[in-house]
Enzyme design. Structure first.
Site, PDB file in Angstrom:
ATOM      1  N   SER A   1       0.841  -1.189   0.000  1.00  0.00           N
ATOM      2  CA  SER A   1       0.000   0.000   0.000  1.00  0.00           C
ATOM      3  C   SER A   1       0.878   1.242   0.000  1.00  0.00           C
ATOM      4  O   SER A   1       2.016   1.203   0.492  1.00  0.00           O
ATOM      5  CB  SER A   1      -0.889   0.025   1.245  1.00  0.00           C
ATOM      6  OG  SER A   1      -1.546   1.268   1.395  1.00  0.00           O
TER       7      SER A   1
ATOM      8  N   TYR B   1      -1.315  -0.463  10.660  1.00  0.00           N
ATOM      9  CA  TYR B   1      -1.491  -0.921   9.277  1.00  0.00           C
ATOM     10  C   TYR B   1      -0.311  -0.472   8.419  1.00  0.00           C
ATOM     11  O   TYR B   1       0.271  -1.265   7.660  1.00  0.00           O
ATOM     12  CB  TYR B   1      -2.804  -0.369   8.725  1.00  0.00           C
ATOM     13  CG  TYR B   1      -3.010  -0.603   7.246  1.00  0.00           C
ATOM     14  CD1 TYR B   1      -3.409  -1.841   6.762  1.00  0.00           C
ATOM     15  CD2 TYR B   1      -2.828   0.439   6.326  1.00  0.00           C
ATOM     16  CE1 TYR B   1      -3.614  -2.054   5.401  1.00  0.00           C
ATOM     17  CE2 TYR B   1      -3.037   0.233   4.974  1.00  0.00           C
ATOM     18  CZ  TYR B   1      -3.424  -1.009   4.515  1.00  0.00           C
ATOM     19  OH  TYR B   1      -3.619  -1.213   3.167  1.00  0.00           O
TER      20      TYR B   1
END
Length: 264
Positions: free
Chosen positions: A141, A154
């Site tokens: 990501s 995350y």
């Protein structure tokens, strides 16, 4: 460019929905035999039915099981011992203030987002190297570069995926096996739509409009000024898995809509 993956077997983890499903569909369209994975038999069967409706000649089978469990991973490898393409897509995210994240959540995020991919790459990469061809892709990501303040745990796991991907690419140098990370930016998957459901209901706007508002407010450096579709991300993944991408390895391939404000 015609991507032809006929004769190749691909495993996409966490592929019953979202980017994972779009990737499985894209690989099936390119002729690969695809293993669809989800935690429950019901979700896997539903995804297989959807896949075969979209790609009538798809070669697809399912494997139900939670890959966070090492024993389930062992069962998967025993059932499908030889694969050519591994897409480590399985992942979780959840906005949470740093000061409210307990140790157990840090551990859970690491086990799901990082360790599952490590475990499966370790299981399959040697066989790929012996056959002198293989593709391993980690779905990371842009949050691995731009750590989001609203979900630091995350972001940390996505940075870890970048490190694993680059290191494993170096480990497999000269074997014919490529290892890359794909970095989506904000993407309108089912999970993101669920996260935005209250705002969608309150505003009366479409999911796409609310997602675009979110991008403008929270990822203002985005150059496309909207969320990507899962298909747009899957297109990059399918290319990274292709024979045409043979000179691309150890790379962080961005599908971030320009959120990351650097040239490289």
């Amino acid at each position: 460019m015609k991507i032809d993956l006929s004769g190749k077997t691909a495993l996409v983890t966490g592929s019953t929905a979202g980017i994972g499903f779009a990737t499985a569909k894209g690989l099936a369209e390119a002729g690969a035999r695809v293993i669809v994975n989800g935690r429950s038999s019901a979700s896997v069967e539903q995804a297989l039915a959807k896949l075969k409706a979209a790609v009538p000649d798809a070669q697809a089978v399912g494997f139900a099981g939670d890959l966070v469990d090492a024993a389930v991973c062992d069962k998967l490898v025993g059932t499908h011992p030889d694969i050519d393409i591994l897409v480590n897509n399985l992942g979780i995210f959840q906005p949470q203030d740093f000061f409210d994240i307990p140790d157990s959540e840090w551990t859970r995020f690491f086990e799901v987002n990082v360790l599952t991919g490590v475990r499966l790459s370790r299981a399959y990469a040697k066989g790929m190297a012996a056959r002198k061809w293989g593709r391993i892709v980690f779905i990371a990501s842009e949050s691995g570069i731009n750590i989001p303040v609203e979900m630091i745990h995350y972001g940390v796991t996505k940075t870890a995926q970048l490190a694993v991907s680059r290191g494993l690419a170096k480990q497999l140098a000269g074997t014919g096996v490529t290892v890359n990370a794909v970095l989506p930016g904000p993407t309108l998957s089912e999970g993101v739509e669920a996260m935005l459901k209250d705002e969608i209901a309150k505003s009366g706007k479409s999911a796409e409009e609310v997602a675009a508002d979110f991008v403008k407010a929270h990822r203002s450096s985005s150059l496309i000024q909207r969320a990507a579709t899962v298909e747009e991300v899957a297109n990059m993944v399918v290319y990274a898995c292709s024979k045409q991408a043979s000179a691309t390895t150890g790379a962080a391939l961005r599908v971030d809509g320009g959120v990351v404000d650097t040239i490289i």
